[in-house]
Design a protein around this motif. Structure first.
Motif, PDB file in Angstrom:
ATOM      1  N   THR A  57      69.409 -10.870 109.431  1.00 52.49           N
ATOM      2  CA  THR A  57      68.804 -12.113 108.947  1.00 52.49           C
ATOM      3  C   THR A  57      67.414 -11.844 108.401  1.00 52.49           C
ATOM      4  OG1 THR A  57      70.042 -13.364 110.601  1.00 52.49           O
ATOM      5  CG2 THR A  57      68.169 -14.467 109.574  1.00 52.49           C
ATOM      6  N   MET A  58      66.624 -11.053 109.107  1.00 51.63           N
ATOM      7  CA  MET A  58      65.283 -10.750 108.617  1.00 51.63           C
ATOM      8  C   MET A  58      65.338 -10.013 107.293  1.00 51.63           C
ATOM      9  SD  MET A  58      62.081  -8.774 110.502  1.00 51.63           S
ATOM     10  CE  MET A  58      62.380  -7.081 109.985  1.00 51.63           C
ATOM     11  N   LEU A  59      66.236  -9.043 107.174  1.00 54.85           N
ATOM     12  CA  LEU A  59      66.308  -8.264 105.946  1.00 54.85           C
ATOM     13  C   LEU A  59      66.761  -9.109 104.760  1.00 54.85           C
ATOM     14  CD1 LEU A  59      67.912  -4.998 107.360  1.00 54.85           C
ATOM     15  CD2 LEU A  59      65.550  -5.297 106.592  1.00 54.85           C
ATOM     16  N   SER A  60      67.570 -10.119 105.019  1.00 52.32           N
ATOM     17  CA  SER A  60      68.075 -10.952 103.919  1.00 52.32           C
ATOM     18  C   SER A  60      67.152 -12.122 103.595  1.00 52.32           C
ATOM     19  CB  SER A  60      69.474 -11.477 104.256  1.00 52.32           C
ATOM     20  OG  SER A  60      69.447 -12.317 105.399  1.00 52.32           O
ATOM     21  N   SER A  83      68.100  -1.141 107.117  1.00 51.62           N
ATOM     22  CA  SER A  83      66.960  -1.416 106.236  1.00 51.62           C
ATOM     23  C   SER A  83      67.103  -0.679 104.912  1.00 51.62           C
ATOM     24  CB  SER A  83      65.656  -0.998 106.930  1.00 51.62           C
ATOM     25  OG  SER A  83      65.492  -1.697 108.154  1.00 51.62           O
ATOM     26  N   ILE A  84      67.542   0.559 104.978  1.00 49.63           N
ATOM     27  CA  ILE A  84      67.739   1.344 103.757  1.00 49.63           C
ATOM     28  C   ILE A  84      68.822   0.711 102.893  1.00 49.63           C
ATOM     29  CG2 ILE A  84      68.582   3.559 102.891  1.00 49.63           C
ATOM     30  CD1 ILE A  84      67.217   4.781 105.471  1.00 49.63           C
ATOM     31  N   ALA A  85      69.921   0.286 103.516  1.00 53.20           N
ATOM     32  CA  ALA A  85      71.005  -0.360 102.765  1.00 53.20           C
ATOM     33  C   ALA A  85      70.515  -1.619 102.058  1.00 53.20           C
ATOM     34  CB  ALA A  85      72.157  -0.692 103.703  1.00 53.20           C
ATOM     35  N   ALA A  86      69.516  -2.273 102.660  1.00 54.57           N
ATOM     36  CA  ALA A  86      68.936  -3.476 102.042  1.00 54.57           C
ATOM     37  C   ALA A  86      67.866  -3.132 101.015  1.00 54.57           C
ATOM     38  CB  ALA A  86      68.350  -4.375 103.131  1.00 54.57           C
ATOM     39  N   GLY A  87      67.651  -1.839 100.761  1.00 52.24           N
ATOM     40  CA  GLY A  87      66.709  -1.411  99.731  1.00 52.24           C
ATOM     41  C   GLY A  87      65.263  -1.385 100.169  1.00 52.24           C
ATOM     42  N   LYS A  88      65.030  -1.306 101.467  1.00 57.70           N
ATOM     43  CA  LYS A  88      63.656  -1.309 101.977  1.00 57.70           C
ATOM     44  C   LYS A  88      63.163   0.130 102.187  1.00 57.70           C
ATOM     45  CE  LYS A  88      64.523  -5.693 102.354  1.00 57.70           C
ATOM     46  NZ  LYS A  88      64.156  -6.607 101.230  1.00 57.70           N
ATOM     47  N   HIS A  89      61.900   0.360 101.913  1.00 51.98           N
ATOM     48  CA  HIS A  89      61.247   1.608 102.295  1.00 51.98           C
ATOM     49  C   HIS A  89      61.057   1.593 103.812  1.00 51.98           C
ATOM     50  CE1 HIS A  89      60.466   2.201  98.042  1.00 51.98           C
ATOM     51  NE2 HIS A  89      59.921   1.001  98.001  1.00 51.98           N
ATOM     52  N   VAL A  90      61.035   2.791 104.418  1.00 48.63           N
ATOM     53  CA  VAL A  90      61.023   2.868 105.882  1.00 48.63           C
ATOM     54  C   VAL A  90      59.956   3.841 106.357  1.00 48.63           C
ATOM     55  CG1 VAL A  90      62.328   3.495 107.954  1.00 48.63           C
ATOM     56  CG2 VAL A  90      63.486   2.328 106.050  1.00 48.63           C
ATOM     57  N   LEU A  91      59.123   3.369 107.273  1.00 44.62           N
ATOM     58  CA  LEU A  91      58.235   4.219 108.064  1.00 44.62           C
ATOM     59  C   LEU A  91      58.705   4.090 109.501  1.00 44.62           C
ATOM     60  CD1 LEU A  91      55.738   5.997 108.503  1.00 44.62           C
ATOM     61  CD2 LEU A  91      54.356   3.901 108.614  1.00 44.62           C
ATOM     62  N   CYS A  92      59.174   5.207 110.077  1.00 45.77           N
ATOM     63  CA  CYS A  92      59.797   5.170 111.404  1.00 45.77           C
ATOM     64  C   CYS A  92      58.993   5.971 112.403  1.00 45.77           C
ATOM     65  CB  CYS A  92      61.220   5.725 111.317  1.00 45.77           C
ATOM     66  SG  CYS A  92      62.178   5.561 112.846  1.00 45.77           S
TER      67      CYS A  92
END
Length: 333
Positions: A57-60, A83-92
């Motif tokens: 829900t947050m990603l959409s 998150s990656i599938a939703a096209g977001k950059h990631v700092l983990c």
């Protein structure tokens, strides 16, 4: 850049929120917590507009370009992949995952999607460590023969919890601290450990997980590294040393999130106390990450750095459990 926080964590509250907001073009629009009440309170406390309990829900719904993941270790893989599938950059946060294959899944997914992926190894952003790296790279101590890193601390009570009693969440001093020391040694020596021997144990805090470990790593150059991590040493201090053919570096109290500590260089010319930049570690990390997102340069620690530091930590764990020398498996990276 608009950020979403995956995890209403202490590290985000203490360091990352301010570091993100240090960039005037960045904002934090949302936070995810499995506890709705905690998430809402966290959002109010830190002036974050929205809180969620469901990641999809947050990603959409939320207006975010990038996520910062600081949940418990076993959640990193699935949250990063979503998150990656939703096209977001990631700092983990480190360690990237519970296994090398999971970490590799995250890195390869980001590569295929064309998004920036980074590991939040903060120490390589410290002015002290940048100064040490420069000393080594410019040959001030000659060929490095050995190194010693001591990172035995007392884990504060408010940080204990799953770190001392939940192996399924990635608890134990090896995934919590050894992984940092592995990245720091790699950063300074620009080479990856080949094999390790280790002993781990419980010295007062661990409940089903190790709270102390000592290990020795063999490097491709022939140098040896001695490493000590613990959750139970309240007065040991931290530091890192490099001993070369032409001199030695002694750094004290530099294995920390703050820009503190001292560096001393010993050579045939005598002893020299060195100065260094005292900039904010996390602001530097975020600055490099933001530039990488824009196509300029790379994060201070990318996904492969995260894979390799995890590989060393897993080898230390395997060596401690088996009582034998273990070759570090980087799975081709």
């Amino acid at each position: 850049m608009q950020w979403g926080l995956i995890g209403a964590s202490r590290i985000a509250a203490s360091y990352m929120i301010n570091a993100i907001r240090a960039d005037p073009a960045a904002s934090i629009t949302s936070v995810l917590s499995s506890d709705a009440e905690r998430g809402a309170d966290y959002a109010r406390t830190h002036a974050i507009p929205n809180s969620y309990t469901d990641l999809s829900t947050m990603l959409s719904e939320a207006e975010i370009d990038t996520v910062y993941i600081s949940t418990t270790n076993e959640k990193h893989r699935d949250q990063a992949l979503a998150s990656i599938a939703a096209g977001k950059h990631v700092l983990c946060e480190k360690p990237l995952a519970m296994s090398l294959s999971d970490a590799a899944d995250m890195v390869e997914a980001a590569k295929a999607k064309g998004v920036t992926f980074a590991t939040n190894h903060h120490l390589r952003n410290a002015g002290s460590h940048l100064a040490i790296r420069e000393l080594i790279a410019t040959g001030r101590i000659g060929d490095v023969l050995s190194a010693r890193v001591f990172h035995a601390v007392h884990l504060p009570e408010h940080l204990q919890g799953w770190r001392i009693n939940d192996a399924s969440a990635g608890g134990g001093v090896i995934p919590d601290i050894t992984v940092h020391d592995a990245d720091t040694i790699r950063f300074h020596l620009d080479e990856d450990p080949v094999s390790v021997v280790a002993k781990a144990g419980v010295s007062g805090l661990g409940e089903g997980v190790e709270d102390s470990v000592m290990s020795v790593w063999s490097m491709p150059s022939g140098a040896m590294v001695q490493s000590h991590e613990s959750f139970t040493h309240g007065f040991a201090g931290t530091g890192i040393e490099f001993h070369g053919a032409k001199g030695s570096i002694f750094a004290r109290n530099v294995m920390t999130q703050e820009p503190v500590g001292s560096i001393r260089l010993e050579t045939a010319r005598g002893s020299e106390e060195l100065s260094y930049s005292t900039h904010n570690l996390y602001e530097r990390s975020l600055g490099l990450f933001n530039k990488a997102v824009q196509g300029a340069g790379r994060p201070s620690a990318d996904g492969i750095d995260g894979i390799k530091s995890l590989a060393v930590a897993l080898a230390v764990r395997d060596a401690a459990h088996s009582g034998r020398e273990v070759q570090v498996n980087y799975e081709g990276y």
